[in-house]
Design an enzyme around this catalytic site. Structure first.
Site, PDB file in Angstrom:
ATOM      1  N   PRO A 105       2.259   5.970  -2.258  1.00 13.88           N
ATOM      2  CA  PRO A 105       1.735   5.809  -0.893  1.00 13.88           C
ATOM      3  C   PRO A 105       0.319   5.216  -0.957  1.00 13.88           C
ATOM      4  O   PRO A 105      -0.475   5.631  -1.791  1.00 13.88           O
ATOM      5  CB  PRO A 105       1.674   7.242  -0.346  1.00 13.88           C
TER       6      PRO A 105
ATOM      7  N   GLY B 240      -4.808   9.137  -1.354  1.00  7.96           N
ATOM      8  CA  GLY B 240      -5.441  10.081  -2.280  1.00  7.96           C
ATOM      9  C   GLY B 240      -4.748  10.151  -3.626  1.00  7.96           C
ATOM     10  O   GLY B 240      -5.101  10.973  -4.465  1.00  7.96           O
ATOM     11  N   LEU B 241      -3.749   9.285  -3.850  1.00  9.67           N
ATOM     12  CA  LEU B 241      -2.998   9.349  -5.109  1.00  9.67           C
ATOM     13  C   LEU B 241      -3.387   8.207  -6.063  1.00  9.67           C
ATOM     14  O   LEU B 241      -2.649   7.900  -6.998  1.00  9.67           O
ATOM     15  CB  LEU B 241      -1.491   9.337  -4.830  1.00  9.67           C
ATOM     16  N   GLY B 242      -4.530   7.599  -5.799  1.00 10.91           N
ATOM     17  CA  GLY B 242      -5.043   6.592  -6.740  1.00 10.91           C
ATOM     18  C   GLY B 242      -4.348   5.253  -6.647  1.00 10.91           C
ATOM     19  O   GLY B 242      -4.210   4.542  -7.647  1.00 10.91           O
ATOM     20  N   SER B 243      -3.920   4.876  -5.424  1.00 15.36           N
ATOM     21  CA  SER B 243      -3.180   3.612  -5.291  1.00 15.36           C
ATOM     22  C   SER B 243      -4.031   2.399  -5.636  1.00 15.36           C
ATOM     23  O   SER B 243      -3.529   1.425  -6.202  1.00 15.36           O
ATOM     24  CB  SER B 243      -2.601   3.471  -3.881  1.00 15.36           C
ATOM     25  N   SER B 244      -5.332   2.438  -5.327  1.00 10.75           N
ATOM     26  CA  SER B 244      -6.154   1.256  -5.618  1.00 10.75           C
ATOM     27  C   SER B 244      -6.323   1.073  -7.129  1.00 10.75           C
ATOM     28  O   SER B 244      -6.160  -0.024  -7.653  1.00 10.75           O
ATOM     29  CB  SER B 244      -7.511   1.329  -4.905  1.00 10.75           C
ATOM     30  N   ALA B 245      -6.588   2.158  -7.846  1.00 11.35           N
ATOM     31  CA  ALA B 245      -6.731   2.061  -9.301  1.00 11.35           C
ATOM     32  C   ALA B 245      -5.414   1.610  -9.927  1.00 11.35           C
ATOM     33  O   ALA B 245      -5.386   0.751 -10.819  1.00 11.35           O
ATOM     34  CB  ALA B 245      -7.168   3.402  -9.890  1.00 11.35           C
ATOM     35  N   ALA B 246      -4.299   2.144  -9.422  1.00 10.83           N
ATOM     36  CA  ALA B 246      -2.984   1.781  -9.960  1.00 10.83           C
ATOM     37  C   ALA B 246      -2.713   0.295  -9.740  1.00 10.83           C
ATOM     38  O   ALA B 246      -2.184  -0.392 -10.626  1.00 10.83           O
ATOM     39  CB  ALA B 246      -1.903   2.629  -9.298  1.00 10.83           C
TER      40      ALA B 246
ATOM     41  N   ASP C 137     -10.403   7.879 -11.188  1.00 12.42           N
ATOM     42  CA  ASP C 137      -9.090   7.315 -10.847  1.00 12.42           C
ATOM     43  C   ASP C 137      -8.663   6.248 -11.852  1.00 12.42           C
ATOM     44  O   ASP C 137      -7.539   6.272 -12.367  1.00 12.42           O
ATOM     45  CB  ASP C 137      -9.115   6.692  -9.436  1.00 12.42           C
TER      46      ASP C 137
HETATM   47  C1  MEV Z   1     -10.961   9.764  -4.995  1.00 13.07           C
HETATM   48  O1  MEV Z   1      -9.669   9.734  -5.580  1.00 13.07           O
HETATM   49  C2  MEV Z   1     -11.796  10.812  -5.643  1.00 13.07           C
HETATM   50  C3  MEV Z   1     -13.222  10.948  -5.133  1.00 13.07           C
HETATM   51  O2  MEV Z   1     -13.826  11.974  -5.905  1.00 13.07           O
HETATM   52  C4  MEV Z   1     -14.003   9.671  -5.253  1.00 13.07           C
HETATM   53  C5  MEV Z   1     -14.266   9.278  -6.679  1.00 13.07           C
HETATM   54  O3  MEV Z   1     -14.266  10.112  -7.574  1.00 13.07           O
HETATM   55  O4  MEV Z   1     -14.534   8.083  -6.905  1.00 13.07           O
HETATM   56  C6  MEV Z   1     -13.237  11.395  -3.679  1.00 13.07           C
END
Ligand code: MEV
Length: 308
Positions: free
Chosen positions: A90, A94-100, A141
């Site tokens: 998704p 919050g599941l790290g989609s941009s890094a992935a 991430d």
């Molecule tokens: C985001 O996945 C996690 C945060 O702690 C931001 C970050 O570590 O860069 C909110």
């Protein structure tokens, strides 16, 4: 074709931005990138966000900016190819989609053009490109997406090397991800926390102290495979995130639903203010029960393991 994996932050999101420890795990959700050579210019079709760009057309789209950084780092600006992006993670949840996304693109370019990039270099590229998505990423991430597994992470606030340790667990943890389906902006959430911290420095000093202690305790219990204790610590971490102001009524409802179904612990994961949470289940049967309860409340669910 190459994959970039998503992640769950088990402990310490937001606090990691300030150099406190974070613990995160790669999960089975991913972004996938496939390169087709011999096209004119560089085009990207991202089916996850429904964006189609011709790189270099000078717009300020985040996909364009991401590509500019990756191409500069890999010196591939003059090549011709098309990238097709898809996957099952998704986005902005919050599941790290941009890094992935970044990791899958960097790995696919590495494969196609025989760049011989090390994981360290892939991680560096991903960290640089993560700045497109929010201006002060901690690096947790991209580190988890690049190296996988269960990772202890501490950002070096002085620009030096971050601390990264891969943790081995006795047995994997069974988790259920609950998705509010409310898209959030990580940058805005990080900015919000900074503003709160500036307004209430004493309160934050106290919260940070507790967060640090919690992460160290969690590391021990995770390695020992003590699910019950890990669950208690997850609940405490959720309490701290609530105090910081990044939880939401949907995330709280998901946590309550999970605990009501017997979960060992539950907390939001990632930036919060929408996005996802996860619950720690005692066994596979309970995992399914929690997932069903999430769906009944109208939320998304995904069953997975961490620490495999
Ligand atoms: C985001 O996945 C996690 C945060 O702690 C931001 C970050 O570590 O860069 C909110």
């Amino acid at each position: 074709m190459q994959l970039g994996y998503g992640k769950l932050i088990l402990f310490g999101e937001h606090f990691v931005v300030y150099g406190l420890p974070g613990i995160a795990s790669a999960i089975g959700l991913y972004t996938r990138c496939r390169l087709y050579p011999n096209e004119k210019g560089i085009t990207v079709n991202d089916r996850l966000t429904n964006k189609h760009i011709l790189v270099g057309k000078g717009n300020s789209d985040i996909l364009e900016q991401t590509m500019q950084i990756i191409l500069k780092e890999t010196a591939l600006e003059k090549k011709n190819f098309r990238l097709e992006i898809d996957g099952n993670i998704p986005i902005f949840g919050g599941l790290g989609s941009s890094a992935a996304l970044i990791v899958s693109i960097a790995r696919e370019l590495n494969r196609e053009f025989l760049l011989n990039l090390s994981d360290k270099k892939i991680n560096e590229i991903a960290f640089k490109a993560e700045h497109v998505f929010h201006s002060a990423p901690s690096g947790i991430d991209n580190t988890v997406s690049t190296f996988g597994g269960l990772v202890w992470f501490e950002k070096n606030l002085h620009g030096g090397k971050n601390k990264m340790e891969q943790l081995k667990m006795k047995k994997p943890l069974l988790v259920v991800i609950g998705n509010t389906r409310i898209i959030h902006d990580t940058g805005e959430a990080v900015k919000f926390v900074r503003a709160q911290k500036e307004k209430q420095p004493k309160k934050f000093e106290q919260i940070f102290g507790q967060a640090k202690e919690l992460a160290h305790e969690a590391k021990k219990e995770l390695i020992a495979g003590n699910g019950k204790k890990v669950g208690e610590l997850l609940n405490k971490n959720q309490g701290l995130l609530k105090q910081v102001g990044v939880s939401s009524k949907e995330l709280e409802l998901l946590c309550e639903t999970a605990l009501g179904a017997g979960a060992l612990g539950a907390k939001l994961t990632g930036a919060g203010m929408g996005g996802c949470m996860f619950a720690l289940a005692k066994n596979a049967e309970q995992q399914k029960k929690i997932a069903r309860e999430f769906e009944k409340e109208g939320f998304g669910s995904y069953i997975t393991k961490v620490g495999v």
